[in-house]
Design an enzyme around this catalytic site. Structure first.
Site, PDB file in Angstrom:
ATOM      1  N   LYS A 216       0.828  -1.214   0.000  1.00 56.81           N
ATOM      2  CA  LYS A 216       0.000   0.000   0.000  1.00 56.81           C
ATOM      3  C   LYS A 216       0.864   1.266   0.000  1.00 56.81           C
ATOM      4  CE  LYS A 216      -2.938   3.154   0.578  1.00 56.81           C
ATOM      5  NZ  LYS A 216      -4.153   3.535  -0.083  1.00 56.81           N
TER       6      LYS A 216
ATOM      7  N   CYS B 206      -2.963  11.054   1.767  1.00 55.19           N
ATOM      8  CA  CYS B 206      -2.327   9.774   1.447  1.00 55.19           C
ATOM      9  C   CYS B 206      -0.970   9.955   0.792  1.00 55.19           C
ATOM     10  CB  CYS B 206      -3.230   8.976   0.512  1.00 55.19           C
ATOM     11  SG  CYS B 206      -4.867   8.799   1.183  1.00 55.19           S
TER      12      CYS B 206
END
Ligand code: SAJ
Length: 417
Positions: A214, A268
């Site tokens: 991720k 993010c």
């Protein structure tokens, strides 16, 4: 394994859509959030965030009674943790929300339950969740990642979200998922849970691998955007239009340069690469440099605006867009805000901010005599210079006539100048 009742901890950009989509499949979902306003608004069937179609799905699930929100977790078959994982001032992962969420579910956990960490986390955090739970619940056996075949009462896995804000409901269902378990059966069990909504493939691995996968996805994008932004830094002073360079280079079959812009925002991509760097500070020069290149872009844009003739003559500057990308209301880590802040350091001209998705200026810009929030129409009437920061649809409709006579910096390449 059947999941009849799921508890989703954290009802933000990821948790709320996840809760609502699971509930729309007829599963009983309890959403948990520490913010009472969020809880009230969801129980009234109204999402507190802007995301296409989310209002419809939340309203439908709440009216059917399959989605309810509350302040504290309740006993359930599975717990999905989707709380923020920000970084500290010295760019170290801040796991305090994850720790609080984990500890909040400990009292209601029972044998046979599944705990899934959806939040993006540094490598080792899912193991840490297992350790926090083991400390809180000595009566239950938790998976041991060093002995993944041994028996345990509760499964724990990492199933990082991959949804793109603005396309969350689509991507939640369609994207492939990477699922990493602390024990061998944990990933399989998690696959069953997500199988109720996910149409993409689900790839099973260990929790630590899933964590690094991720982080790598977002760091990959950050590095590639930094390349585009560095090209923009080079092309501008040479009098070359960087977007022509990118467009023409991309005709090469193995080249795909991303779009330069005012920098990289959001919770993010602007954050996650630091989680990799924190794990290996001496082995991540590329990732750290990319972050710095992207973080420096607002200053470069502010320099360009400050050099415009109209600005040097004292004209008001209209700054179009504060959110970190188009057509959303998310201001987190937004480079557009940093451009306005950097402009204030360079010039004393009045600054007019246009952001159709917010009602008030964010903290760092509010209460300042030289910064005002206005409608697009009023801003275009008052400003002698315009800097387009976020490519909201409303801004792409600004006509050449409306821009005529103004000095322009278009950081997103929206207008034909
Ligand atoms: N940006 C550019 N140039 C580009 C692309 C993006 O300057 O060519 C900027 C955007 O304007 C924005 C920032 O980068 O400021 C990030 O935007 P984004 O649309 O690339 O990504 P996010 O942060 O909205 O969502 C990302 C996604 N990750 C990847 O594409 C690898 C999403 O799939 C993740 O789920 C999400 O991060 C997350 O939650 O981790």
């Amino acid at each position: 394994m059947a999941f009849e009742h799921i508890c989703v901890i954290g009802l933000g950009y990821v948790g709320l859509p996840t809760a609502a989509v699971l509930a729309s499949r007829g599963i009983r979902v309890t959403g948990v959030d520490v913010n009472p306003k969020t809880v009230d608004s969801i129980n009234a069937g109204k999402p507190h965030i802007i995301e296409p179609d989310l209002d419809m799905v939340v309203h439908g699930a709440v009216s059917k009674g399959s989605l309810t929100a509350r302040a504290e977790p309740v006993a359930a078959d599975a717990f999905i943790i989707a709380v923020p994982t920000p970084f500290t001032q010295d760019r170290q992962p801040d796991l305090s929300f994850l720790e609080a969420a984990t500890k909040s579910i400990a009292p209601v956990l029972k044998q046979g339950d599944l705990v899934v960490v959806e939040s993006t986390v540094p490598v080792g955090a899912t193991r840490q969740v297992g350790e926090w739970l083991a400390q809180a619940r000595g009566d239950l056996v938790f998976p041991d990642p060093d002995a993944p075949d041994t028996a345990h009462d509760v499964c724990i896995a990492h199933s990082p979200e991959r949804v793109l804000p603005g396309r969350v409901l689509l991507e939640l269902v369609r994207n492939d998922r990477v699922i990493g378990g602390l024990g061998h059966d944990c990933a399989t069990c998690t696959k069953t849970l997500y199988g109720t909504v996910v149409e993409g493939n689900m790839h099973l691995t260990t929790a630590a691998t899933a964590e690094l996968v991720k982080l790598s996805e977002n760091a990959f994008r950050d590095v590639n955007i930094a390349f585009a932004n560095e090209l923009a830094n080079v092309a501008g002073p040479l009098g070359i239009e960087v977007r022509d360079v990118v467009r023409l280079a991309n005709y090469h079959p193995r080249v795909n340069i991303l779009n330069p812009g005012p920098g990289v925002g959001g919770h993010c991509i602007a954050v996650d690469p630091w989680f990799i760097a924190a794990s290996a500070p001496d082995r991540t020069p590329l990732i750290q440099t990319a972050r710095r290149v992207n973080d420096a872009r607002p200053g470069v844009i502010a320099d360009q605006v400050a050099a415009l003739p109209a600005v040097q003559n004292g004209a008001a500057v209209a700054c179009l867009g504060l959110s970190y990308k188009a057509d959303i209301d998310d201001l987190r880590e937004s480079p557009s805000i940093h451009v306005v802040e950097e402009l204030r350091k360079r010039i004393g001209n009045p600054l007019i901010v246009v952001e159709p998705h917010v009602e008030n200026l964010p903290g760092s810009l509010s209460g300042l005599a030289d910064v005002r929030l206005m409608t697009l129409e009023d801003a275009l009437k008052s400003a002698g210079a315009v800097v387009l920061l976020t490519d909201h649809k409303a801004f792409s409709n600004v006509t050449a006539e409306q821009r005529a006579g103004k000095d322009i910096v278009d950081t997103r390449g929206v207008w034909k100048l």
